[in-house]
Design a protein around this motif. Structure first.
Motif, PDB file in Angstrom:
ATOM      1  N   PRO A 246      97.749 125.232 -80.419  1.00  0.00           N
ATOM      2  CA  PRO A 246      97.240 126.300 -81.288  1.00  0.00           C
ATOM      3  C   PRO A 246      97.122 127.600 -80.486  1.00  0.00           C
ATOM      4  CG  PRO A 246      95.532 124.652 -80.813  1.00  0.00           C
ATOM      5  CD  PRO A 246      96.819 124.125 -80.263  1.00  0.00           C
ATOM      6  N   SER A 247      97.503 128.707 -81.100  1.00  0.00           N
ATOM      7  CA  SER A 247      97.469 129.976 -80.369  1.00  0.00           C
ATOM      8  C   SER A 247      96.015 130.383 -80.089  1.00  0.00           C
ATOM      9  CB  SER A 247      98.126 131.062 -81.210  1.00  0.00           C
ATOM     10  OG  SER A 247      97.355 131.282 -82.369  1.00  0.00           O
TER      11      SER A 247
ATOM     12  N   LEU B 132      94.380 131.773 -83.066  1.00  0.00           N
ATOM     13  CA  LEU B 132      93.952 130.785 -84.065  1.00  0.00           C
ATOM     14  C   LEU B 132      92.660 130.099 -83.611  1.00  0.00           C
ATOM     15  CD1 LEU B 132      94.514 129.118 -86.646  1.00  0.00           C
ATOM     16  CD2 LEU B 132      95.784 127.519 -85.222  1.00  0.00           C
ATOM     17  N   ILE B 133      92.593 129.758 -82.309  1.00  0.00           N
ATOM     18  CA  ILE B 133      91.389 129.094 -81.802  1.00  0.00           C
ATOM     19  C   ILE B 133      90.185 130.008 -81.992  1.00  0.00           C
ATOM     20  CG2 ILE B 133      90.264 128.204 -79.725  1.00  0.00           C
ATOM     21  CD1 ILE B 133      93.035 127.432 -78.723  1.00  0.00           C
TER      22      ILE B 133
ATOM     23  N   ARG C  91      89.769 132.487 -84.113  1.00  0.00           N
ATOM     24  CA  ARG C  91      89.413 132.638 -85.535  1.00  0.00           C
ATOM     25  C   ARG C  91      88.682 131.396 -86.039  1.00  0.00           C
ATOM     26  NH1 ARG C  91      94.126 132.860 -88.831  1.00  0.00           N
ATOM     27  NH2 ARG C  91      95.441 132.752 -86.989  1.00  0.00           N
ATOM     28  N   THR C  92      89.204 130.227 -85.614  1.00  0.00           N
ATOM     29  CA  THR C  92      88.616 128.984 -86.103  1.00  0.00           C
ATOM     30  C   THR C  92      87.191 128.823 -85.587  1.00  0.00           C
ATOM     31  OG1 THR C  92      90.842 128.129 -85.859  1.00  0.00           O
ATOM     32  CG2 THR C  92      89.142 126.553 -86.385  1.00  0.00           C
ATOM     33  N   ARG C  93      86.998 129.192 -84.297  1.00  0.00           N
ATOM     34  CA  ARG C  93      85.646 129.072 -83.731  1.00  0.00           C
ATOM     35  C   ARG C  93      84.664 129.980 -84.449  1.00  0.00           C
ATOM     36  NH1 ARG C  93      87.039 128.716 -77.269  1.00  0.00           N
ATOM     37  NH2 ARG C  93      87.514 126.506 -77.267  1.00  0.00           N
TER      38      ARG C  93
END
Lengths: 322, 219
Positions: free
Chosen positions: A58-59, A62-63, A65-67
């Motif tokens: 995962p970029s 993305l990490i 944003r997800t966090r």
């Protein structure tokens, strides 16, 4: 070995999951069985073919944003989880009911013991209460108010005045009424800032102390500034940390400790709003090297793209500020 | 039959990576248990630290399984919210790694089941390429993508593989994913899916059989 068994084991050997002793038997079978050798080649072919669908990392974006999304979701559910944990504890407690007979006798003995002790204390309390009142009053007069206080339960400011009403618990709950400049009130606000149970009290206390500091009302002494720095570093509520940050604003230029605390917040605080506010505070500080260094780090590494941009902008403006 | 060829077991591509990323058990177990206890006592900071130890691996798994960033984010979020809610139930009977993966795999299985149901509703025929291609023998080992034709072909193959994977049952897909792409041991996979190692073995075998059939159909 039968071909059927061999074929099952072929799938395992390709994935390195066949025990060594079985590997040996399978080798023997393969040496003499043409169709199973073809099976092995086919499974190895499948293995290679399936690897054409790569597992992508995962970029970083993305990490991040997800966090952030998860943190927001977690922030909005603290109460529910607390209740849930309580109910879980309760249900686990029910699970321990097998020990009920023992627990019942323990409770009985405990009940008798506590009952006896309470009676004894009550008797003593009635006897000593008049004397206790005198002690408390004299303690309050001499400024020894903290020694008698259990915690601060609420703070209400009278609109448009300097006066506040602080409720705090001594042996019995009490209320005190006075100006914000009153040392006793201040002492109580400092205690309120450490209230671990009620975040609203912390919020009010830190907010009022911060206002006093910003208005320049006798905030030069250490304890209040220290309390604000402690709240900024360790308070669990982002609101309280924001208020503490505001209160520290006037001292960021002169007091190195304040500046360090704000820099630490910028580096480590979990809340993006608090970090953004911290950048805002650092702007007027003449570009000292540690400020620059921290801004540089934040501009490169912060999870939040907006904060990265703002830090970069502040850094870019610094030569003109000098 | 050359026995050496047999001995040459193909290493799981991502197994090494994922085991490096997961905390090396002996060294970190004690401090991890400490973190878990703090998180159970209500510390958000401790929970956040736990999340950061696992979230990248969880995201990678969900991303590969679902093929969509949005779905992967949903699985990630739901998994850690669940973990937060039920952390009090964690009794240190298995590793935290297995526990969190149990949550994640369950959510992924739900996701795959829902997706499969939707697909069947739509009743779309996917394998209509009609192109002559021997998937199982046409694979070369060099992965350098200098040749654009080869890159295009790889992309095409990737899509076909995804379609073949989609035809597995959710459970077969999950076992194959954890074994082939995430490089986990079948014993661990059994624990995560609340089943035995033997069942996981059989499921893997069935999955490889079906995949070969599905890919052969596409020739």
């Amino acid at each position: 070995m039968k071909c059927e068994l061999a074929q099952e084991q072929i799938a395992l050997i390709v994935y390195g999951e066949l025990p060594d002793d079985k590997v040996h038997l399978l080798e023997q079978h393969l040496a003499e069985c043409e169709s199973c050798r073809r099976e092995l080649e086919a499974v190895q072919g499948l293995y290679k073919a399936m690897s054409l669908l790569p597992v992508e990392e995962p970029s970083a974006n993305l990490i991040a944003r997800t966090r952030l999304r998860l943190e927001e979701a977690l922030d909005s559910m603290p109460h529910g989880s607390w209740l849930l944990r309580l109910s879980q504890k309760f249900s686990q407690g029910l699970g321990h009911m097998r020990a009920a007979p023992v627990a019942a006798s323990v409770l009985l003995v405990l009940g008798v013991g506590i009952g006896g002790y309470a009676g004894f204390r009550e008797g003593r309390h009635i006897h000593d209460s008049d004397q206790a009142k005198l002690i408390m009053q004299s303690a309050a007069k001499t400024g020894g108010v903290t020694a008698q206080i259990a915690n601060v339960s609420s703070i209400v400011q009278e609109p448009n005045t300097d006066n506040v009403e602080v409720s705090y618990n001594r042996l019995v709950p009490e209320t005190i009424h006075g100006s914000l400049d009153d040392p006793q009130i201040r002492q109580l606000l400092l205690l309120g800032a450490q209230n671990r149970i009620n975040p609203d009290v912390r919020d009010d206390s830190v907010g009022l102390l911060a206002n006093e500091c910003r208005a320049g009302h006798q905030c030069t002494d250490g304890p209040i500034r220290n309390a604000l720095m402690v709240a900024l570093r360790y308070d669990r509520s982002p609101n309280v940390r924001l208020k503490a940050l505001e209160g520290l604003q006037p001292y960021i230029g002169d007091d190195m400790r304040v500046r360090d605390a704000v820099l630490e917040t910028l580096m480590n605080d979990k809340d993006a709003t608090v970090r953004t506010q911290a950048i805002g505070l650092l702007e007027p500080v003449e570009a000292d090297s540690s400020v620059r260094q921290v801004l540089n780090t934040v501009a490169l590494q912060d999870d939040n793209p907006q904060i990265r941009t703002v830090s970069r902008q502040v850094l870019d403006q610094m030569p003109q500020i000098q | 039959m050359s026995v050496d060829a047999l001995r040459l077991r193909i290493p799981a591509t991502s197994g090494l990576q994922s085991s490096q990323r997961m905390p090396s058990q002996a060294r970190d177990r004690a401090s991890e248990n400490e973190l878990i206890r703090e998180a159970q006592a209500g510390s958000r900071t401790a929970f956040d630290t736990l999340v950061r130890q696992y979230d990248q691996a969880v995201l990678r798994l969900a991303l590969h399984l679902t093929g969509s960033e949005q779905d992967a984010q949903d699985v990630h979020q739901e998994a850690f919210l669940k973990a937060y809610r039920y952390l009090g139930n964690f009794r240190f009977e298995c590793s935290f790694y297995t526990w969190i993966y149990r949550i994640v795999t369950n959510l992924c299985l739900d996701h795959l089941r829902r997706r499969k149901a939707r697909r069947e509703d739509q009743a779309v025929m996917i394998d209509s390429s009609g192109e002559e291609m021997d998937l199982l023998s046409n694979v070369s080992d060099d992965r350098a993508g200098a040749n654009p034709d080869r890159e295009l072909q790889r992309k095409f193959l990737g899509e076909r593989i995804r379609e073949a994977l989609d035809k597995l049952t959710p459970r077969e897909r999950m076992v194959f994913e954890l074994k082939h792409y995430q490089g986990l041991k079948l014993r661990t996979i059994g624990e995560m899916l609340n089943t035995t190692e033997e069942t996981a073995k059989n499921t893997l075998f069935r999955a490889t059989r079906k995949l070969r059939m599905n890919l052969a159909e596409l020739r």
